[in-house]
Scaffold this motif. Structure first.
Motif, PDB file in Angstrom:
ATOM      1  N   LEU A  59     -37.637 -16.028  61.411  1.00  0.00           N
ATOM      2  CA  LEU A  59     -38.242 -15.293  62.679  1.00  0.00           C
ATOM      3  C   LEU A  59     -36.743 -14.643  63.561  1.00  0.00           C
ATOM      4  O   LEU A  59     -36.668 -13.432  63.950  1.00  0.00           O
ATOM      5  CB  LEU A  59     -38.756 -16.206  63.769  1.00  0.00           C
ATOM      6  N   ALA A  60     -35.630 -15.600  63.813  1.00  0.00           N
ATOM      7  CA  ALA A  60     -34.502 -15.163  64.304  1.00  0.00           C
ATOM      8  C   ALA A  60     -33.795 -13.891  63.553  1.00  0.00           C
ATOM      9  O   ALA A  60     -33.324 -12.976  64.022  1.00  0.00           O
ATOM     10  CB  ALA A  60     -33.421 -16.254  64.376  1.00  0.00           C
ATOM     11  N   SER A  61     -33.992 -14.140  62.239  1.00  0.00           N
ATOM     12  CA  SER A  61     -33.363 -12.796  61.351  1.00  0.00           C
ATOM     13  C   SER A  61     -34.090 -11.575  61.669  1.00  0.00           C
ATOM     14  O   SER A  61     -33.777 -10.579  61.725  1.00  0.00           O
ATOM     15  CB  SER A  61     -33.128 -13.216  59.935  1.00  0.00           C
ATOM     16  N   ALA A  78     -29.252 -25.719  59.790  1.00  0.00           N
ATOM     17  CA  ALA A  78     -29.861 -24.416  59.491  1.00  0.00           C
ATOM     18  C   ALA A  78     -30.052 -23.510  60.648  1.00  0.00           C
ATOM     19  O   ALA A  78     -30.204 -23.683  61.823  1.00  0.00           O
ATOM     20  CB  ALA A  78     -31.206 -24.775  58.848  1.00  0.00           C
ATOM     21  N   GLY A  79     -29.760 -22.240  60.250  1.00  0.00           N
ATOM     22  CA  GLY A  79     -29.888 -21.350  61.316  1.00  0.00           C
ATOM     23  C   GLY A  79     -30.822 -19.908  60.624  1.00  0.00           C
ATOM     24  O   GLY A  79     -31.503 -20.133  59.602  1.00  0.00           O
ATOM     25  N   PRO A  80     -30.289 -18.665  61.433  1.00  0.00           N
ATOM     26  CA  PRO A  80     -30.954 -17.714  60.832  1.00  0.00           C
ATOM     27  C   PRO A  80     -30.533 -17.272  59.216  1.00  0.00           C
ATOM     28  O   PRO A  80     -29.727 -17.927  58.694  1.00  0.00           O
ATOM     29  CB  PRO A  80     -30.089 -16.483  61.564  1.00  0.00           C
ATOM     30  N   VAL A  81     -31.557 -16.779  58.562  1.00  0.00           N
ATOM     31  CA  VAL A  81     -31.579 -16.506  57.047  1.00  0.00           C
ATOM     32  C   VAL A  81     -31.243 -15.179  56.824  1.00  0.00           C
ATOM     33  O   VAL A  81     -31.619 -14.449  57.487  1.00  0.00           O
ATOM     34  CB  VAL A  81     -32.447 -17.238  56.362  1.00  0.00           C
ATOM     35  N   ASP A  82     -30.751 -15.030  55.375  1.00  0.00           N
ATOM     36  CA  ASP A  82     -30.737 -13.689  54.942  1.00  0.00           C
ATOM     37  C   ASP A  82     -32.189 -13.338  54.725  1.00  0.00           C
ATOM     38  O   ASP A  82     -32.750 -13.766  54.100  1.00  0.00           O
ATOM     39  CB  ASP A  82     -29.569 -13.831  53.808  1.00  0.00           C
TER      40      ASP A  82
END
Lengths: 333, 329
Positions: free
Chosen positions: A167-169, A196-200
């Motif tokens: 979602l952030a990505s 974990a954070g934004p993903v590709d």
């Protein structure tokens, strides 16, 4: 929280909570972000994903809409043009067809029709997929229809990490992004690295490395692909499982590289075989890596029937680990 | 006190409305000629006869207000201030067009002027306008969105969904229904059981009224009232602007579905003749004044055509641009 042998800390959470945390984080991080859709507020989301967000962020930012998919998706497009960052939820993919005009004729075309003057930073969340005996108007896998359309990005989180981070990505993308959430996975759990954070959103992922056969899945078909790889391993076959993750733009390079290693390909798809997203994968491999193949490509896809209600018929209509194993063995025969 | 001065709000400038209408009509007539000559292709929908709507509605908006229009939008675009050369270059498919040549006649855009198309799906722009107004409300900006569409759109679900949503959330949008009585070739009474469109719109809980769409001053003043209402937070308004197109639906249309007598009857109410006569009677337009305005419009068009024709076409290598964000290499 647990700490693995490798030393990375993880915690276990459901897909529902992963998606919900993503929403909460997005709302907290940027006051331009708001959520709207049917029953996202007071009800807490049809599948409970947005539970508690109305109390936390208020009715301006968590907006219950009338049952007017075309109007509220179109309003999301307009609000995105107006400098906000709307997240629109459509209750299920079959209902998204009521907003197809706005998604295909407007969201996907505005940048082009305006010669690049406008962009539509809109995120649309769409629960999708089979597995809950919801019959022929609530169970289909129509992601590929949207992936057909230039101007849209289509992502299909199939792991908790992607559910938490996509979602952030998607919100960081200046163009419209459709996030397809598997209804059958909402209650499932997985391990999430605490870092974990934004993903590709551009690349497919190899979820399990192997060297004998490539098995490609996405969204709801990743689980049978992984289960099949486990069964195949018990029989001494090393399957490499590729999760497409993003259906548009499609990362064919990761698939082609895998096929160059294994020389065999099985695609797994909860969509109907005819014209489904993995048909495009097969076409690209045929175009660009035919010489690499040592066996005919195998396809395991949904039977060409609207999904029936009874459990045994629904299961029979869909890919299963056993069917994927059988397909892989044919490819290896 | 003169009739015009007494009934008009102080901001309305009828000479300016007349000038705008004449510029629109002359441009449309030139577009028809350019289409016949093959310089413009695709579909071409002209608004001859409906100039009072374009001039009146657009004149009532401020520069920060937004506009959402349809495929019959040349007049709206011109009245919004998009230069003629950019409009014509767009119709010629040149990169100097207001949509970089990618849109053509039906997809005129100008982000800087908050002109959001040029939407050629009937009623498809109405949710978009609702969302633009939602953003303004959400961001607490005192802006209004004017949404123009035809009577055909009133039969679409998106119209009804959007009016309900806009009224429910009291969004600052003015729905301007340019009722020219025909949805392409289907007359209003052949597609609606209730043809009083303002009556129906009003059922959604917003202010709705009908206006003589052949009277630019009346359109301007009604729009100003609606815009003020929306801007002050009283919710959306709906204007049924009753007008008529003098030409066919598009250049492909043989216009077999309308009586000549009906067309002539409406031509007797020509919005340009009407305002010019009124201004002449009031002593505000001298002898030869209209001819001078027409000559000035023609000169503007001649120059714009020349500039537009000189614009470059896009190289084929750029074919797949403008689809998603272009990341610099």
């Amino acid at each position: 929280m647990t700490v693995t042998a490798a030393g990375s800390a993880t915690r276990t959470l459901t897909f529902r909570d992963a998606f919900g945390e993503g929403l909460r984080e997005a709302l907290a991080a940027d006051d331009r972000v708001f959520l709207m859709g049917e029953d996202v507020g007071r009800y807490g989301g049809c599948f409970g994903v947005s539970q508690g967000l109305l109390d936390e962020f208020g009715p301006e930012r968590v907006r219950d809409t009338p049952l007017s998919e075309s109007a509220f998706v179109g309003a999301g497009i307009g609000a995105a043009l107006g400098g906000t960052r709307p997240i629109v939820e459509i209750m299920t993919v079959n209902f998204a067809l009521l907003a197809l005009d706005q998604i295909v004729n407007t969201a996907a075309t505005l940048r082009h029709m305006s010669g690049g003057q406008l962009n539509v930073p809109l995120v649309i969340r769409i629960p999708t997929g089979p597995g809950r005996q919801l019959a022929a108007q609530h169970s289909h896998t129509l992601e590929g229809w949207f992936a057909h359309v230039p101007g849209l990005r289509v992502v299909t989180p199939a792991t908790v990490t992607d559910a938490r981070g996509m979602l952030a990505s998607a919100l960081a993308d200046p163009d419209p992004v459709l996030v397809f959430e598997q209804i059958a996975l909402y209650g499932a759990s997985g391990d999430l690295p605490v870092t974990a954070g934004p993903v590709d959103l551009d690349r497919a992922a190899i979820r399990r490395p192997g060297h004998d056969v490539t098995v490609v899945g996405y969204g709801g078909s990743l689980a049978p692909a992984l289960a099949a790889a486990e069964q195949l391993a018990a029989g001494g076959v090393s399957a490499e499982v590729v999760d497409l993750r993003t259906l548009r733009p499609l990362d064919s390079a990761t698939v082609l590289e895998s096929v160059a290693r294994t020389h065999r390909l099985v695609v797994v798809d909860n969509a109907w075989r005819s014209g489904g997203p993995t048909a495009e994968v097969v076409a690209r491999v045929a175009e660009q890596a035919l010489d690499e193949l040592d066996a005919a490509i195998e396809r395991v896809a949904a039977a060409e029937v609207p999904l029936p209600y009874p459990r045994h018929l629904e299961e029979a209509a869909l890919p299963s680990a056993d069917r994927v194993v059988a397909a892989a063995r044919r490819a290896l025969a | 006190m003169s009739k015009l001065a007494s009934e008009r709000s102080v901001q309305t400038d009828p000479q300016a409305l007349l000038t705008t209408m004449i510029r629109i009509r002359r441009l449309e007539e030139r577009c028809a000629a350019l289409y016949s000559a093959g310089a413009i292709r695709g579909f071409l929908h002209l608004c001859v006869g409906e100039e009072a709507v374009a001039a009146g509605v657009l004149d009532a908006l401020g520069p920060d207000d937004a506009v959402v229009s349809t495929y019959r939008e040349h007049g709206h675009a011109l009245a919004r201030g998009i230069p003629m050369a950019a409009l014509l270059a767009e119709m010629f498919g040149r990169t100097t067009g207001c949509s970089h040549g990618r849109g053509g006649s039906m997809h005129l855009f100008d982000a800087a002027r908050r002109f959001y198309g040029g939407n050629a799906i009937v009623a498809g722009g109405i949710p978009l306008a609702t969302g633009l107004a939602l953003a303004d409300r959400y961001r607490d900006r005192p802006w209004v969105t004017a949404c123009l569409f035809g009577d055909g759109a009133v039969a679409e679900g998106e119209f009804h969904e959007s009016l309900n949503l806009a009224a429910l959330w009291r969004l600052p949008v003015v729905f301007c229904c340019e009722n020219n009585r025909y949805a392409m070739g289907t007359a209003l009474e052949r597609s609606h059981a209730e043809t009083d469109l303002a009556l129906r719109a009003g059922s959604y809980g917003l202010r709705a009224w009908a206006v003589d769409g052949m009277d630019a001053v009346a359109v301007r003043e009604a729009t100003a009232l609606a815009v003020d209402t929306a801007r002050t937070g009283a919710g959306p308004c709906f204007l049924e602007l009753r007008t008529y197109r003098f030409r066919a639906h598009s250049m492909y249309d043989a216009d077999r579905y309308r009586d000549r007598a009906e067309i002539d009857e409406w031509k007797d109410r020509d919005p340009i003749d009407r305002l010019a006569t009124l201004l002449t009677d009031e002593g505000l337009l001298g002898a030869g004044g209209r001819a001078a305005l027409e000559a000035a419009a023609d000169a503007e068009i001649d120059e714009a055509v020349a500039v537009a024709e000189a614009g470059p076409i896009e190289p084929v290598e750029d074919l797949t641009r403008h689809v998603t964000t272009e990341v610099p290499a």
